[in-house]
Design an enzyme around this catalytic site. Structure first.
Site, PDB file in Angstrom:
ATOM      1  N   LYS A 224       0.823  -1.198   0.000  1.00 33.47           N
ATOM      2  CA  LYS A 224       0.000   0.000   0.000  1.00 33.47           C
ATOM      3  C   LYS A 224       0.862   1.254   0.000  1.00 33.47           C
ATOM      4  CE  LYS A 224      -1.401   2.264   3.392  1.00 33.47           C
ATOM      5  NZ  LYS A 224      -1.927   2.747   4.693  1.00 33.47           N
TER       6      LYS A 224
ATOM      7  N   ASP B 280      -6.255   1.268   0.978  1.00 32.14           N
ATOM      8  CA  ASP B 280      -6.319   1.357   2.433  1.00 32.14           C
ATOM      9  C   ASP B 280      -7.734   1.010   2.883  1.00 32.14           C
ATOM     10  OD1 ASP B 280      -7.856   3.563   1.791  1.00 32.14           O
ATOM     11  OD2 ASP B 280      -6.637   5.004   2.914  1.00 32.14           O
TER      12      ASP B 280
END
Length: 229
Positions: free
Chosen positions: A121, A139
């Site tokens: 991420k 996220d």
């Protein structure tokens, strides 16, 4: 409504109303952004922005961060979530940036993930924001909103699965922007506990809204205005 139509409406809305979304993390260069993104894991951007000035005054470059220990870093980030782990990550990150990358933030996801505290991420955020690559960082906001809107299937139960479905339907040039659109919508409108469906401009094609409240009113099917986010 078929999935391509949901994506079309999602993209049409945001390209019209928010054509140039930006991260809410404050940074001046790639080094500052990667430090901020590492700190932002399970923490608000507002809190990260609050601690960054003092941290950067003490450690303004990778070289100076590389000389620091976790104990040196901890006092500057004590109000951040998981400060002990993040202090260790930043100390290791500084050393690796200097020793392995000549004090430059790498531009590939593979190289970025070698850095302490940098998962997929975080790597996607860096290559998207700094290098404008078509990477979709997933996220909690992106994961939640994409499911609620019906942009991804229920079977997409991991961040990587969500990432793959999103990039399949979003044009490459819009992927960096779509990342911000999903985050900001999740942060201010499609919040986790009590989503603000009554003011959401996307409820005309939102699976969550239709499931919980029924078909939207006619005027919501082609909403043209939005609350400020």
């Amino acid at each position: 409504m078929r999935k391509p139509e949901r994506f079309r409406r999602f993209l049409d809305y945001f390209t019209t109303h928010f054509p140039e979304p930006q991260t809410e993390l404050r940074y001046g260069n790639p080094y500052e952004l990667i430090v901020a993104v590492v700190l932002s894991a399970q923490c608000t951007d507002k809190r990260v922005n609050h601690v960054m000035p003092a941290l950067l005054e003490q450690f303004p470059t990778p070289a100076q961060l590389a000389l620091a220990s976790a104990d040196n870093i901890f006092p500057f980030i004590r109000s951040i979530s998981y400060p002990n782990n993040k202090a260790k990550h930043l100390a290791g990150l500084g050393r690796m940036l200097v020793d392995d990358f000549g004090s430059e933030v790498p531009s590939t996801i593979e190289e970025l993930q070698r850095l302490p505290g940098v998962g997929r991420k975080t790597a996607n955020v860096i290559v998207s924001v700094i290098y404008n690559q078509p990477a979709m960082a997933v996220d909690t906001h992106v994961f939640r909103v994409s499911h609620r809107l019906g942009l991804v299937n229920k079977t997409a139960t991991t961040p990587l699965a969500v990432e793959k479905e999103l990039v399949r339907y979003i044009p490459l040039v819009l992927i960096p922007k779509a990342h911000h659109w999903l985050i900001l919508h999740g942060r201010y409108i499609c919040v986790a506990r009590t989503p603000k469906c009554e003011i959401c401009p996307l409820k005309g094609f939102c699976k969550y809204y239709i499931t919980n409240f029924g078909q939207p009113a006619a005027e919501d099917l082609n909403a043209a205005t939005t609350p400020s986010i």
